[in-house]
Design a protein around this motif. Structure first.
Motif, PDB file in Angstrom:
ATOM      1  N   ALA A   1       0.768  -1.364   0.167  1.00 56.35           N
ATOM      2  CA  ALA A   1       0.037   0.015  -0.039  1.00 56.35           C
ATOM      3  C   ALA A   1       0.802   1.120   0.163  1.00 56.35           C
ATOM      4  CB  ALA A   1      -1.040   0.042   1.212  1.00 56.35           C
ATOM      5  N   ALA A   2       1.829   1.252   0.881  1.00 59.46           N
ATOM      6  CA  ALA A   2       2.967   2.339   1.031  1.00 59.46           C
ATOM      7  C   ALA A   2       3.326   2.533  -0.487  1.00 59.46           C
ATOM      8  CB  ALA A   2       3.977   2.291   1.933  1.00 59.46           C
ATOM      9  N   ALA A   3       3.832   1.483  -1.094  1.00 62.20           N
ATOM     10  CA  ALA A   3       4.710   1.610  -2.446  1.00 62.20           C
ATOM     11  C   ALA A   3       3.544   2.155  -3.484  1.00 62.20           C
ATOM     12  CB  ALA A   3       5.132   0.067  -2.982  1.00 62.20           C
ATOM     13  N   LEU A   4       2.359   1.753  -3.292  1.00 64.44           N
ATOM     14  CA  LEU A   4       1.325   2.285  -4.489  1.00 64.44           C
ATOM     15  C   LEU A   4       1.250   3.591  -4.271  1.00 64.44           C
ATOM     16  CD1 LEU A   4      -1.225  -0.715  -4.493  1.00 64.44           C
ATOM     17  CD2 LEU A   4       0.285  -0.125  -6.328  1.00 64.44           C
ATOM     18  N   LEU A   5       1.171   4.133  -3.138  1.00 65.37           N
ATOM     19  CA  LEU A   5       1.013   5.621  -2.899  1.00 65.37           C
ATOM     20  C   LEU A   5       2.132   6.274  -3.200  1.00 65.37           C
ATOM     21  CD1 LEU A   5      -0.783   5.688   0.658  1.00 65.37           C
ATOM     22  CD2 LEU A   5      -1.754   6.222  -1.333  1.00 65.37           C
ATOM     23  N   ALA A   6       3.475   5.641  -2.981  1.00 67.30           N
ATOM     24  CA  ALA A   6       4.495   6.407  -3.716  1.00 67.30           C
ATOM     25  C   ALA A   6       4.443   6.598  -5.211  1.00 67.30           C
ATOM     26  CB  ALA A   6       5.816   5.664  -3.063  1.00 67.30           C
ATOM     27  N   LEU A   7       4.242   5.393  -5.864  1.00 66.44           N
ATOM     28  CA  LEU A   7       4.259   5.437  -7.291  1.00 66.44           C
ATOM     29  C   LEU A   7       3.011   6.323  -7.894  1.00 66.44           C
ATOM     30  CD1 LEU A   7       4.877   1.757  -8.204  1.00 66.44           C
ATOM     31  CD2 LEU A   7       6.526   3.423  -7.988  1.00 66.44           C
ATOM     32  N   THR A   8       1.943   6.285  -7.132  1.00 72.29           N
ATOM     33  CA  THR A   8       1.012   7.220  -7.797  1.00 72.29           C
ATOM     34  C   THR A   8       1.475   8.762  -7.549  1.00 72.29           C
ATOM     35  OG1 THR A   8      -0.888   5.798  -6.765  1.00 72.29           O
ATOM     36  CG2 THR A   8      -1.371   8.004  -7.214  1.00 72.29           C
ATOM     37  N   TRP A   9       2.237   9.156  -6.332  1.00 72.26           N
ATOM     38  CA  TRP A   9       2.916  10.256  -6.435  1.00 72.26           C
ATOM     39  C   TRP A   9       3.840  10.717  -7.504  1.00 72.26           C
ATOM     40  CZ3 TRP A   9       1.642  14.651  -3.989  1.00 72.26           C
ATOM     41  CH2 TRP A   9       2.588  15.715  -3.810  1.00 72.26           C
ATOM     42  N   ASN A  10       4.796   9.663  -7.668  1.00 79.01           N
ATOM     43  CA  ASN A  10       5.866   9.730  -8.734  1.00 79.01           C
ATOM     44  C   ASN A  10       6.149   8.279  -9.402  1.00 79.01           C
ATOM     45  OD1 ASN A  10       7.666  10.571 -10.522  1.00 79.01           O
ATOM     46  ND2 ASN A  10       8.789  11.846  -8.969  1.00 79.01           N
ATOM     47  N   PRO A  11       5.434   8.030 -10.508  1.00 82.05           N
ATOM     48  CA  PRO A  11       5.895   6.531 -11.034  1.00 82.05           C
ATOM     49  C   PRO A  11       7.293   6.396 -11.283  1.00 82.05           C
ATOM     50  CG  PRO A  11       4.774   7.789 -12.535  1.00 82.05           C
ATOM     51  CD  PRO A  11       4.586   8.677 -11.314  1.00 82.05           C
ATOM     52  N   ALA A  12       8.000   7.435 -11.323  1.00 89.61           N
ATOM     53  CA  ALA A  12       9.670   7.402 -11.656  1.00 89.61           C
ATOM     54  C   ALA A  12      10.442   6.779 -10.557  1.00 89.61           C
ATOM     55  CB  ALA A  12      10.079   8.937 -12.156  1.00 89.61           C
ATOM     56  N   ASP A  13       9.627   7.141  -9.180  1.00 90.18           N
ATOM     57  CA  ASP A  13      10.530   6.271  -8.260  1.00 90.18           C
ATOM     58  C   ASP A  13      10.773   5.022  -8.213  1.00 90.18           C
ATOM     59  OD1 ASP A  13      10.665   8.835  -7.001  1.00 90.18           O
ATOM     60  OD2 ASP A  13       8.861   8.364  -5.617  1.00 90.18           O
ATOM     61  N   LEU A  14      10.063   4.001  -9.254  1.00 91.59           N
ATOM     62  CA  LEU A  14      10.346   2.818  -9.468  1.00 91.59           C
ATOM     63  C   LEU A  14      11.959   2.524  -9.773  1.00 91.59           C
ATOM     64  CD1 LEU A  14       9.155  -0.105  -9.457  1.00 91.59           C
ATOM     65  CD2 LEU A  14       8.466   0.376 -11.997  1.00 91.59           C
ATOM     66  N   PHE A  15      12.398   3.440 -10.656  1.00 86.02           N
ATOM     67  CA  PHE A  15      13.768   3.183 -11.215  1.00 86.02           C
ATOM     68  C   PHE A  15      14.820   3.946 -10.582  1.00 86.02           C
ATOM     69  CE2 PHE A  15      10.497   3.516 -14.438  1.00 86.02           C
ATOM     70  CZ  PHE A  15      10.541   2.225 -14.976  1.00 86.02           C
ATOM     71  N   ARG A  16      14.699   4.477  -9.096  1.00 79.77           N
ATOM     72  CA  ARG A  16      15.468   5.143  -8.362  1.00 79.77           C
ATOM     73  C   ARG A  16      15.864   4.398  -7.456  1.00 79.77           C
ATOM     74  NH1 ARG A  16      12.501  11.189  -8.256  1.00 79.77           N
ATOM     75  NH2 ARG A  16      12.859  11.803 -10.694  1.00 79.77           N
ATOM     76  N   ILE A  17      17.295   4.514  -7.135  1.00 80.51           N
ATOM     77  CA  ILE A  17      17.981   3.917  -6.049  1.00 80.51           C
ATOM     78  C   ILE A  17      17.485   3.989  -4.816  1.00 80.51           C
ATOM     79  CG2 ILE A  17      19.923   5.581  -5.849  1.00 80.51           C
ATOM     80  CD1 ILE A  17      19.989   1.601  -5.623  1.00 80.51           C
TER      81      ILE A  17
END
Length: 570
Positions: free
Chosen positions: A360-376
């Motif tokens: 759930a926390a990861a989905l909220l983070a990706l909703t805010w900025n999907p580019a976070d999936l590729f950030r270290i």
């Protein structure tokens, strides 16, 4: 053992396996990843999502659960790809960054400040640098107009402004006129080099603005008053000033980074020492800080101050207020979501699937900025929490199973019981530290080419000092307005705790072998390593015996080291 008895590992495997948000997160991540590699049009994504949703309804009504779940996952993947496509590829026609080039050009713009200026300290003296650089101010602006001769033309876009010197008197929401140089963020020119352009594009920033003097930035009008945001910003600045008054000068910057997330006051030598020893996570507000604050606050309130329900509500309110105080950094936002989920589950007296809350926390983070999936940064943050959640039950000290052994343990003198309890906690911390280090080390080596064995020693060693420093620091900031004498006492305790952290990290960074600069593994090796870990965690029925797992891990590591050595020779 009786036939009906169950071991700790079997209980761990029988935790609730149905965690739908984990499946939803996997589908959304697949859609985002596909769009980054092979982008489709927005129309195709929306058509795929609509068709999948229309197909899911009859399948669900006729109880075809597996087919309905697969179709719903396709719908979520399409929505994830569409959201990333919008954020990463779609910009307005008057976007200023579409006309920016690597070579700078003079420009005059009007923009709205999105944040207050942040000071960036001058780097240490470098004899190879012909022109020394001083302090800088950084802020993010939203463009509104561009001057073309004597005419102002509408413009849009989000840009990062860097000004030599200190920009004063600018608040979030102010309307600015800026004389600056326009350029495009630098891309990667060498294999494996960090791509600043792609990183900025993930934040929808296609242009970079730079000004030589603070006078190039003038305030044309004050923005609407944001009482809550201004209040938290004033509290943050007053807390920083109090830390610099009460603590030693060389540790006030460390306290400001640990407690308030203001890393601009920390010198680069200290930052390098924390990076080399693998303790850089202490300098950014993360789940460690929020978790310690929430656990201590709940335990303190349960000492007879409040009942269970009001104590949980107070913890949730304080954690949310702290997240707003530190400007809701992504790791703190993720930790805040997890704390709120834990508080809600404890209030309802229901078990909380850990990975479901983490998803759930990861989905909220990706909703805010999907580019976070590729950030270290987000990758390491969620990977560390997932590792702690999975290996925590295995590393937790187990009480004696024999009643006679429990009776003997209860009748020991209290100093011996305290020493044994402290030893078990140190062992638990060391075991968890090793698990997190072993899982995250390949990813860190791939991005930073840094291997830090010192982390295994520093993490359990600095655990008590970090706990005391954070709690005394939070108490000092809170009591500085309510009871200044008590605040000074807590500040003295925090100062000495931070001194021990600073000294230990500095000594460890100077020790030979505490950190090594090595070539990182290839992408295909990382995919195999983390893919096998994910399969091992998600499919307990298909797990191999431990000796086979160890053999496969050793073989895969040997293949990765051999490939790295081959690349170095060629």
């Amino acid at each position: 053992m009786k036939r009906g008895a169950k071991t700790s590992s079997s209980l761990h495997e029988e935790r609730p396996r149905y965690q739908p948000l984990v499946i939803a997160l996997a589908a959304v991540c697949a859609g985002i990843f596909y769009d980054r590699r092979a982008a489709l049009s927005m129309e195709l994504y929306l058509a795929s999502a609509g068709a999948s949703l229309c197909l899911w309804l009859p399948l669900w009504r006729y109880h075809r659960e597996r087919c309905a779940a697969a179709v719903l996952a396709l719908c979520l993947a399409s929505l994830g790809g569409a959201w990333h496509h919008y954020r990463f590829n779609l910009f307005a026609d008057d976007e200023l960054g579409l006309y920016a080039h690597e070579h700078s050009q003079p420009i005059c713009i009007e923009a709205i400040a999105l944040v207050r200026p942040r000071r960036s300290p001058a780097p240490p003296f470098d004899p190879l640098c012909a022109i020394p650089r001083g302090d800088r101010s950084r802020l993010v602006v939203q463009l509104t107009a561009l001057r073309d001769g004597e005419t102002w033309r509408p413009a849009s876009g989000r840009a990062r402004l860097i000004v030599n010197g200190h920009v004063l008197g600018v608040c979030a929401g102010d309307r600015l006129q800026i004389f600056c140089q326009l350029s495009a963020p630098a891309g990667a020119h060498n294999p494996g080099e960090f791509d600043f352009a792609e990183h900025a594009r993930g934040d929808r920033e296609l242009s970079l603005l730079s000004a030589d003097f603070p006078d190039c930035v003038t305030v044309q009008g004050r923005g609407p008053k944001r009482q809550f945001r201004d209040l938290f910003e004033r509290l943050r600045q007053s807390g920083r000033q109090w830390l610099f008054k009460q603590l030693a000068a060389d540790r006030a910057g460390l306290a400001s980074a640990l407690l308030l997330g203001m890393r601009e006051d920390l010198d680069q030598e200290a930052t390098a020492a924390f990076s080399q020893t693998g303790t850089i996570h202490l300098l950014s507000i993360s789940g460690l800080h929020v978790g310690i604050l929430a656990a201590f606050l709940f335990g303190f309130m349960r000492l007879g101050l409040l009942s269970r329900g009001p104590a949980l509500a107070a913890v949730a309110l304080v954690v949310c207020g702290y997240a707003l105080l530190i400007d809701a950094e992504p790791p703190a936002a993720r930790a805040t979501v997890l704390v709120l989920a834990v508080c809600l589950s404890r209030y309802l007296r229901r078990s909380l699937p850990t990975f479901n809350a983490l998803a759930a926390a990861a989905l909220l983070a990706l909703t805010w900025n999907p580019a976070d999936l590729f950030r270290i940064g987000p990758q390491l943050s969620f990977l560390a929490v997932a590792t702690l959640a999975w290996f925590g039950p295995f590393c937790r000290p187990r009480p004696p199973s024999d009643p006679l052994e429990r009776l003997i343990a209860d009748t020991r003198p209290w100093p011996q019981r305290a020493a044994r309890w402290f030893g078990r906690q140190v062992w638990h911390t060391a075991a968890l530290s090793f698990c997190v280090w072993a899982v995250s080390a390949p990813l860190i080596m791939a991005h930073f080419h840094l291997f830090s064995p010192a982390t295994l020693v520093l993490t359990p060693l600095l655990g008590p000092a970090v706990f005391v420093g954070l709690i005394s620091g939070f108490a000092a900031l809170a009591l500085s307005w309510l009871a200044p004498p008590l605040g000074q006492v807590c500040g003295w305790i925090c100062d000495h705790a931070l001194w021990s952290i600073d000294v230990a990290v500095e000594l460890a960074s100077r020790c030979r072998g505490s950190h090594l600069w090595l070539p990182g593994p290839q992408q295909w090796w990382l995919w195999g390593f983390y893919g096998a870990l994910a399969f091992w965690a998600a499919a307990p029925r298909w797990r191999s015996p431990r000796r086979w797992v160890a053999a496969l891990l050793a073989g895969w590591s040997a293949i990765g080291l051999g490939a790295a050595a081959f690349n170095l020779r060629h």
